[in-house]
Design an enzyme around this catalytic site. Sequence first.
Site, PDB file in Angstrom:
ATOM      1  N   CYS A  30    -113.910  51.162 -25.695  1.00 17.45           N
ATOM      2  CA  CYS A  30    -113.314  50.372 -24.624  1.00 17.45           C
ATOM      3  C   CYS A  30    -112.099  49.647 -25.186  1.00 17.45           C
ATOM      4  CB  CYS A  30    -114.326  49.366 -24.089  1.00 17.45           C
ATOM      5  SG  CYS A  30    -113.630  48.214 -22.877  1.00 17.45           S
ATOM      6  N   CYS A  33    -112.804  45.640 -25.378  1.00 12.63           N
ATOM      7  CA  CYS A  33    -113.731  44.985 -26.314  1.00 12.63           C
ATOM      8  C   CYS A  33    -114.142  45.872 -27.496  1.00 12.63           C
ATOM      9  CB  CYS A  33    -114.969  44.524 -25.566  1.00 12.63           C
ATOM     10  SG  CYS A  33    -115.949  45.882 -24.875  1.00 12.63           S
ATOM     11  N   CYS A  81    -117.262  48.978 -18.226  1.00  7.45           N
ATOM     12  CA  CYS A  81    -117.837  48.740 -19.547  1.00  7.45           C
ATOM     13  C   CYS A  81    -118.940  47.704 -19.384  1.00  7.45           C
ATOM     14  CB  CYS A  81    -116.756  48.247 -20.510  1.00  7.45           C
ATOM     15  SG  CYS A  81    -117.410  47.708 -22.108  1.00  7.45           S
ATOM     16  N   CYS A  84    -117.826  44.180 -21.501  1.00  2.00           N
ATOM     17  CA  CYS A  84    -116.781  43.252 -21.028  1.00  2.00           C
ATOM     18  C   CYS A  84    -116.508  43.355 -19.529  1.00  2.00           C
ATOM     19  CB  CYS A  84    -115.484  43.467 -21.814  1.00  2.00           C
ATOM     20  SG  CYS A  84    -114.610  44.993 -21.420  1.00  2.00           S
ATOM     21  N   CYS A 111    -114.539  60.584 -15.211  1.00  2.00           N
ATOM     22  CA  CYS A 111    -113.074  60.675 -15.156  1.00  2.00           C
ATOM     23  C   CYS A 111    -112.533  59.288 -15.530  1.00  2.00           C
ATOM     24  CB  CYS A 111    -112.641  61.082 -13.751  1.00  2.00           C
ATOM     25  SG  CYS A 111    -110.896  61.421 -13.598  1.00  2.00           S
TER      26      CYS A 111
END
Length: 166
Positions: A30, A33, A81, A84, A111
Amino acid sequence: LQYDILRNGGTERPNSSVLESEDRPGTYLCAGCQTPLFESTQKFHSGTGWPSFAESIGTHVEIANHNNPLQMTLLGAELRCQTCGGHLGDVFADGKLFFGTPAFQTGKRYCIDGAALLFRPKEQEQEGGAHNADNDTVLVRGDMPPPTKPNGDLPDWLKPPTIKAV
């Protein structure tokens, strides 16, 4: 762009991320984070212009809105995510359309906006990470544009045919 995607749920243009064509082994993180989200073994080329994956790592990716199966197939369901809360992209239940890819096995296509990701190549993971002058681990940022092709930016199917002189 990265902030707009992660925090406002925006999206990027197709084929605008260097990670769409990334084929090296490694882990996708991510960008908000650095939580590990996807392994490169689950990545495949869907032809959509965004990095596509068949499965996430553990429960690090969550479906933000639970749509019915028909909506998930046609419209997708938003992904975030779990650490975060950053917007990542959408998941579609059309993985069976991609025969010969990991998505065919899972039935799903994640996607993901490239700008929402960082890529850590496997050779860096095994060596404890390659480092720059500031001793930071070097990661590939998904919000970087892909390199330009020598014949311009036209995809192969739009280039004029080559005519051989006889």
